[in-house]
Design an enzyme around this catalytic site. Structure first.
Site, short mmCIF file in Angstrom:
data_model
loop_
_atom_site.label_atom_id
_atom_site.label_comp_id
_atom_site.label_asym_id
_atom_site.label_seq_id
_atom_site.Cartn_x
_atom_site.Cartn_y
_atom_site.Cartn_z
N PHE A 178 0.98 -1.52 0.02
CA PHE A 178 0.09 -0.17 -0.04
C PHE A 178 0.98 1.10 0.17
O PHE A 178 0.12 2.74 -0.27
CB PHE A 178 -0.45 -0.11 1.47
N LYS A 179 1.74 0.92 0.37
CA LYS A 179 2.55 2.23 0.71
C LYS A 179 3.69 2.86 -0.45
O LYS A 179 3.88 3.79 -0.74
CB LYS A 179 4.41 1.58 1.06
N ASP A 180 3.44 2.14 -1.89
CA ASP A 180 3.56 2.50 -3.04
C ASP A 180 3.21 3.77 -3.80
O ASP A 180 3.28 4.63 -4.29
CB ASP A 180 3.26 1.62 -4.15
#
Length: 433
Positions: free
Chosen positions: A111-113
């Protein structure tokens, strides 16, 4: 748009400055001095926007004069062109009342992308602009990871001009896939460092480096962890995107509750800011694994470190202290710990910084601090919480994989889904991610 530190010694900072500095010089985290006011017609004007268009509108509210609307749009479009779906964060329905907001469609499946593809482009843009005016500007990015931040940061920063990135990870405590994602990137500006210890040990090293002012200036340190405000800002977008998606599928009266697997508190903090901007939300729910400092805080009003980190199937959430919680605590202090007799907004902000600094000092020296009953009640008005053990994580994955239609949950999402299902009788509509 200006920013201040939660610790009170730094204020009046521009968006560009807080992005490149990451952590404030006094050890605090940057927050907006004032939240922007969204356009009065945002619920209709933004309802049919694509994810990049919606992200552009939201991010533009926070950048002041540091970026034009066109520049924000170009950076956003470039950032999300790396995702494998034009929706960027599509939503999947598990049952009549539960949805999963899929945040794994970026280059590293984390999700940090969503934030780090954008942050990498921001770094490069600001540095190139500074170098066009006067050469010699570089950034040394130092970050700590329990897995997904490291690989997402590396893929967001690999090959970026004028940026060197050093990522610290705890040896043996990240997944084999994430370790391979980090250590097989051979770009010259990427450096991996394996640490004997836990994620918190890695994070302590990063914080210590940032606390050395001379070293920090000499090497132009920058932060890529969610202590960097731009990380939180980018994540606000998918709360609005999910809201509009639910309205389209369930009608104009749909009111989502977001159940968020939480470790360092950055993801659900973005939800708090979305709600503070005016996004209609039934409830924000913190879902923790066995490392449950946030769940315990909401049950007791005491923020207390455990003696050690428990290794779980959801390693990105295996932390002792949730660094981003400091930002929420600042608002809690300002609104519910500062005496009501203090009416001047700047004085209330200054007093909040003092209270926050005292809390952080007690956490460092004594391992815990407690808030007032009024502050705890206020926190409970914003957040609910729940805990998911290892056995429940595995059983939730198995149940949804064997159910028709079959859906494969990763262990972190399973923590959120378990808590969502546990609290289902108490929430009218659920959106877990």
């Amino acid at each position: 748009m200006n920013y201040r530190s939660t610790r009170g010694q730094v204020s009046g900072q521009s968006f560009e400055s807080v992005v490149l500095e990451g952590l404030a010089a006094d050890g605090g985290l940057f927050i907006p001095e004032q939240l922007p006011t969204l356009p009065a017609d945002w619920q209709t004007a933004w309802a049919e926007l694509s994810f990049p268009e919606l992200a552009t509108e939201l991010i533009a509210q926070f950048v002041g004069t540091d970026l034009s609307h066109t520049e924000v749009s170009q950076l956003v479009q470039k950032s999300y062109a790396t995702f494998d779906t034009p929706e960027v964060t599509p939503m999947v329905q598990l049952d009549a009342r539960t949805h999963v907001l899929e945040l794994f469609h970026g280059p590293t499946f984390a999700f940090k992308d969503v934030a780090l593809q954008f942050l990498g482009n921001l770094f490069e843009f600001f540095l190139e602009r500074r170098n066009a005016q006067s050469g010699g500007h570089r950034l040394t990015v130092v970050g700590a990871t329990s897995g997904d931040t490291g690989s997402a940061a590396i893929y967001g920063l690999r090959g970026k001009k004028n940026v060197e990135v050093f990522i610290l990870h705890p040896r043996g405590r990240v997944s084999a896939v994430q370790e391979a994602q980090m250590t097989t990137v051979l770009d010259e500006n990427v450096h991996n460092v394996s640490i004997e210890g836990t994620f918190d040990d890695c994070q302590d090293i990063v914080k210590e480096l940032f606390s050395r002012s001379e070293f920090r200036r000499e090497h132009s340190l920058g932060a890529v962890n969610s202590i960097n405000w731009a990380r939180i800002l980018a994540q606000i977008s998918y709360y609005f995107y999910a809201f509009f998606a639910l309205r389209r599928s369930h009608g104009a009266d749909a009111l989502p509750a977001f159940v968020v697997p939480s470790g360092n508190f950055g993801d659900i903090l973005a939800g708090f800011y979305a709600q503070s901007l005016g996004l209609p939300v039934a409830k924000l729910v913190i879902a923790t694994n066995a490392n449950d400092i946030l769940d315990r805080f909401l049950r007791t009003g005491t923020y207390e470190k455990d003696a050690s980190v428990a290794a779980t199937p959801s390693p990105a959430m295996d932390i002792l202290v949730s660094s981003n919680f400091e930002r929420f605590l600042w608002y809690l202090a300002r609104d519910h710990e500062v005496p009501s007799s203090v009416v001047d907004p700047e004085e209330r902000a200054a007093r909040a910084c003092e209270i926050l600094a005292q809390w952080m000092d007690r956490l460092k020296t004594a391992g815990s601090f407690s808030v007032s009953p009024a502050a705890l009640d206020a926190a409970r008005q914003v957040f609910w919480s729940g805990r998911c053990g290892d056995a429940e994580t595995y059983s939730t994955i198995a149940a949804h994989y064997s159910h028709e239609p079959s859906y494969l949950l990763d262990p972190h999402t399973a923590v959120g889904v378990h808590v969502a299902e546990t609290l289902r009788p108490e929430i009218k509509a659920l959106g877990a991610h």
